[in-house]
Design a protein around this motif. Structure first.
Motif, PDB file in Angstrom:
ATOM      1  N   TRP A 181     -31.823 -38.970  46.780  1.00 56.61           N
ATOM      2  CA  TRP A 181     -31.349 -37.774  46.160  1.00 56.61           C
ATOM      3  C   TRP A 181     -32.938 -37.192  45.579  1.00 56.61           C
ATOM      4  CZ3 TRP A 181     -26.553 -35.632  45.411  1.00 56.61           C
ATOM      5  CH2 TRP A 181     -25.431 -36.294  45.509  1.00 56.61           C
ATOM      6  N   GLU A 182     -32.661 -35.799  45.607  1.00 57.78           N
ATOM      7  CA  GLU A 182     -33.924 -35.396  44.931  1.00 57.78           C
ATOM      8  C   GLU A 182     -33.577 -34.536  43.615  1.00 57.78           C
ATOM      9  OE1 GLU A 182     -35.059 -31.983  47.632  1.00 57.78           O
ATOM     10  OE2 GLU A 182     -36.055 -33.526  48.947  1.00 57.78           O
ATOM     11  N   LEU A 183     -34.583 -34.946  42.593  1.00 49.83           N
ATOM     12  CA  LEU A 183     -34.634 -34.360  41.221  1.00 49.83           C
ATOM     13  C   LEU A 183     -34.653 -32.976  41.007  1.00 49.83           C
ATOM     14  CD1 LEU A 183     -33.730 -35.758  38.406  1.00 49.83           C
ATOM     15  CD2 LEU A 183     -36.281 -35.914  38.124  1.00 49.83           C
ATOM     16  N   GLN A 184     -33.493 -32.482  40.522  1.00 49.20           N
ATOM     17  CA  GLN A 184     -33.804 -30.757  40.371  1.00 49.20           C
ATOM     18  C   GLN A 184     -33.953 -30.499  38.890  1.00 49.20           C
ATOM     19  OE1 GLN A 184     -33.609 -28.767  42.815  1.00 49.20           O
ATOM     20  NE2 GLN A 184     -33.270 -30.637  44.140  1.00 49.20           N
ATOM     21  N   ASN A 185     -33.338 -31.258  38.052  1.00 45.73           N
ATOM     22  CA  ASN A 185     -33.714 -31.029  36.544  1.00 45.73           C
ATOM     23  C   ASN A 185     -33.635 -32.549  35.535  1.00 45.73           C
ATOM     24  OD1 ASN A 185     -32.070 -28.221  37.487  1.00 45.73           O
ATOM     25  ND2 ASN A 185     -33.766 -27.723  36.123  1.00 45.73           N
ATOM     26  N   TYR A 186     -34.243 -32.685  34.782  1.00 45.07           N
ATOM     27  CA  TYR A 186     -34.151 -34.129  34.155  1.00 45.07           C
ATOM     28  C   TYR A 186     -34.530 -33.785  32.779  1.00 45.07           C
ATOM     29  CZ  TYR A 186     -35.028 -38.721  32.960  1.00 45.07           C
ATOM     30  OH  TYR A 186     -35.019 -40.129  32.107  1.00 45.07           O
ATOM     31  N   TRP A 187     -33.502 -34.104  31.856  1.00 42.52           N
ATOM     32  CA  TRP A 187     -34.012 -34.102  30.391  1.00 42.52           C
ATOM     33  C   TRP A 187     -33.395 -35.161  29.793  1.00 42.52           C
ATOM     34  CZ3 TRP A 187     -30.464 -31.332  33.046  1.00 42.52           C
ATOM     35  CH2 TRP A 187     -29.109 -31.511  32.864  1.00 42.52           C
ATOM     36  N   LYS A 188     -33.626 -35.299  28.461  1.00 40.42           N
ATOM     37  CA  LYS A 188     -33.204 -36.464  27.579  1.00 40.42           C
ATOM     38  C   LYS A 188     -31.656 -36.840  27.771  1.00 40.42           C
ATOM     39  CE  LYS A 188     -33.321 -39.007  23.246  1.00 40.42           C
ATOM     40  NZ  LYS A 188     -33.739 -38.765  22.000  1.00 40.42           N
ATOM     41  N   ASN A 189     -31.275 -37.820  28.558  1.00 39.23           N
ATOM     42  CA  ASN A 189     -29.764 -38.052  28.596  1.00 39.23           C
ATOM     43  C   ASN A 189     -29.026 -37.325  29.492  1.00 39.23           C
ATOM     44  OD1 ASN A 189     -29.924 -39.955  26.438  1.00 39.23           O
ATOM     45  ND2 ASN A 189     -29.400 -38.353  25.003  1.00 39.23           N
ATOM     46  N   GLY A 190     -29.883 -36.523  30.543  1.00 38.28           N
ATOM     47  CA  GLY A 190     -29.049 -35.709  31.507  1.00 38.28           C
ATOM     48  C   GLY A 190     -30.087 -35.345  32.727  1.00 38.28           C
ATOM     49  N   ALA A 191     -29.400 -35.321  33.997  1.00 36.74           N
ATOM     50  CA  ALA A 191     -29.995 -34.845  35.087  1.00 36.74           C
ATOM     51  C   ALA A 191     -29.102 -34.294  36.338  1.00 36.74           C
ATOM     52  CB  ALA A 191     -30.903 -36.327  35.797  1.00 36.74           C
ATOM     53  N   ILE A 192     -29.871 -33.285  36.850  1.00 34.78           N
ATOM     54  CA  ILE A 192     -29.181 -32.523  38.014  1.00 34.78           C
ATOM     55  C   ILE A 192     -29.799 -33.153  39.351  1.00 34.78           C
ATOM     56  CG2 ILE A 192     -28.165 -30.758  39.227  1.00 34.78           C
ATOM     57  CD1 ILE A 192     -28.035 -29.381  36.378  1.00 34.78           C
ATOM     58  N   LEU A 193     -29.143 -33.488  40.280  1.00 33.84           N
ATOM     59  CA  LEU A 193     -29.849 -34.035  41.787  1.00 33.84           C
ATOM     60  C   LEU A 193     -29.193 -33.396  42.845  1.00 33.84           C
ATOM     61  CD1 LEU A 193     -29.406 -36.928  39.614  1.00 33.84           C
ATOM     62  CD2 LEU A 193     -31.232 -37.384  41.114  1.00 33.84           C
ATOM     63  N   SER A 194     -29.857 -33.205  44.038  1.00 29.60           N
ATOM     64  CA  SER A 194     -29.299 -32.717  45.255  1.00 29.60           C
ATOM     65  C   SER A 194     -29.880 -33.872  46.367  1.00 29.60           C
ATOM     66  CB  SER A 194     -29.688 -31.484  45.448  1.00 29.60           C
ATOM     67  OG  SER A 194     -31.067 -31.165  45.589  1.00 29.60           O
ATOM     68  N   LYS A 195     -28.968 -33.554  47.253  1.00 31.12           N
ATOM     69  CA  LYS A 195     -29.138 -34.367  48.343  1.00 31.12           C
ATOM     70  C   LYS A 195     -29.875 -33.548  49.453  1.00 31.12           C
ATOM     71  CE  LYS A 195     -28.736 -38.786  49.779  1.00 31.12           C
ATOM     72  NZ  LYS A 195     -27.732 -39.398  50.218  1.00 31.12           N
ATOM     73  N   PRO A 196     -30.845 -33.916  49.941  1.00 37.64           N
ATOM     74  CA  PRO A 196     -31.639 -33.005  51.087  1.00 37.64           C
ATOM     75  C   PRO A 196     -30.844 -32.798  52.457  1.00 37.64           C
ATOM     76  CG  PRO A 196     -33.050 -34.747  50.379  1.00 37.64           C
ATOM     77  CD  PRO A 196     -31.791 -35.061  49.684  1.00 37.64           C
ATOM     78  N   ASP A 197     -31.108 -31.528  52.646  1.00 37.15           N
ATOM     79  CA  ASP A 197     -30.197 -31.109  53.995  1.00 37.15           C
ATOM     80  C   ASP A 197     -28.689 -31.044  53.885  1.00 37.15           C
ATOM     81  OD1 ASP A 197     -32.870 -30.757  55.237  1.00 37.15           O
ATOM     82  OD2 ASP A 197     -32.698 -33.142  55.840  1.00 37.15           O
ATOM     83  N   THR A 198     -28.153 -30.927  52.763  1.00 34.81           N
ATOM     84  CA  THR A 198     -26.768 -31.030  52.626  1.00 34.81           C
ATOM     85  C   THR A 198     -26.610 -29.839  51.209  1.00 34.81           C
ATOM     86  OG1 THR A 198     -26.456 -32.747  50.889  1.00 34.81           O
ATOM     87  CG2 THR A 198     -26.511 -33.299  53.447  1.00 34.81           C
ATOM     88  N   GLN A 199     -25.254 -29.826  51.223  1.00 30.00           N
ATOM     89  CA  GLN A 199     -24.931 -29.048  49.798  1.00 30.00           C
ATOM     90  C   GLN A 199     -24.393 -30.139  48.561  1.00 30.00           C
ATOM     91  OE1 GLN A 199     -25.364 -25.674  49.592  1.00 30.00           O
ATOM     92  NE2 GLN A 199     -26.278 -25.809  51.543  1.00 30.00           N
TER      93      GLN A 199
END
Length: 329
Positions: A185-203
């Motif tokens: 997975w690729e990290l899009q945003n990361y902060w204290k106690n939270g994160a949003i990730l995405s999978k390359p070449d997919t939605q």
């Protein structure tokens, strides 16, 4: 024995040897074979050597050397990018006169036993969970733009909630590290106690969040592969929790509640509800005993124990280093 230990230390480039080698030294001093471990514990308590239960295959002959090594952790921070440090950077971090390059793998092994780092299979970099850089915690409105809080019916979406009796400080960063560096997975945003990730070449996208007051971990996965991706994440979270000896309870948020009122905390189905439904061959569970919610909206593939996913046997960490062969003569 103490004198023999000092002598052995003076003969070595670094004050570190294998348990197998030091055991021979202890026996040579007249200690019975069955009393070797008790002798090492006494020497450790007396400050003559350092012998860790978490790393029993290595014996350290100079306690101060170990203290200096652990304190060098602070020097690593300036070489970190997204929690990662290239192995070659350790030539700059550690004084090669004191910590020769040929022993770096043993030192890394020791630090891993202290849970200060994670070695990643097939990669030339080392991950330090505690050093994963945080961004500023987004406001609720910013977070809502980054990740729609409602239940998305247009694309597959599955959620899980884990309740913990205790959450170690580094646990969240450890989860993120495994998602990034062992599950791609690729990290899009990361902060204290939270994160949003995405999978390359997919939605496919993933939302990770810790609720400290509730001692809860919330995970949402969206995308065409949400079912299989969530199952892989569930396996990772459960395995990590078991390794850390953490007691957990797993719940599944009600999709009916999520659709009914955006932003409201949904009812959490305990796992026992699904076990009961499966044993009774029912295709639904009841939200708070009233509204029937289909299993396929809550569970990947609509089954409690999908046969599509095969469990992989966990490999022992010690396999990568033959510590019995460690010698410095």
């Amino acid at each position: 024995l103490e004198e023999r230990t000092r002598l052995l230390r003076n003969l070595m480039k670094v004050p570190m040897t294998s348990y197998k080698r030091f055991r021979q030294e202890v026996i040579a001093c007249g200690i019975k074979e069955e009393d070797v471990n008790q002798c090492l514990k006494w020497m450790n308590n007396a400050g003559i050597i350092v012998w860790f239960r978490s790393c029993p295959s290595l014996v350290f002959l100079e306690p101060q050397w170990v203290c200096d090594l652990i304190s060098s952790f602070n020097d690593i921070k300036k070489y970190v990018t997204q929690g990662m440090v290239d192995r070659q950077e350790f030539l700059q971090i550690w004084d090669t006169d004191k910590y020769p390059e040929k022993y770096h793998e043993y030192i890394i092994f020791l630090l891993e036993r202290f849970e200060l780092l994670m070695r990643l299979e097939g990669k030339t970099k080392i991950f330090f969970p505690e050093l994963l850089e945080e961004e500023a915690t987004p406001s609720q409105s910013t977070l809502n733009m980054m990740w729609s809080p409602g239940y998305e019916m247009e694309v597959p979406e599955f959620r899980r909630v884990w309740n913990f009796h205790f959450i170690p400080p580094s646990m969240f960063a450890r989860f993120i590290g495994k998602l990034m560096y062992t599950m791609s997975w690729e990290l899009q945003n990361y902060w204290k106690n939270g994160a949003i990730l995405s999978k390359p070449d997919t939605q496919d996208t993933c939302f990770f969040k810790i609720e400290p007051n509730d001692r809860a971990l919330q995970i949402t996965v969206r995308g065409e592969s949400a079912a299989s991706e969530l199952l892989s994440i569930i396996e990772m979270v459960n395995t990590t929790a078991d390794q850390l000896h953490l007691n957990t309870q797993t719940f599944i948020p009600c999709t009916h509640c999520l659709l009914l009122e955006e932003g409201k905390k949904p009812y959490l189905f305990p796992y026992s509800d699904f076990e009961t439904a499966e044993s009774e061959n029912k295709a639904y569970v009841f939200c708070q005993g009233e509204v029937a919610v289909k299993l396929r909206a809550l569970l990947p593939y609509g089954t409690l124990y999908p046969e599509d996913i095969e469990e992989e046997e966990e490999e022992e960490d010690d396999d990568s280093l033959d510590l019995d062969d460690f010698d410095d003569f």
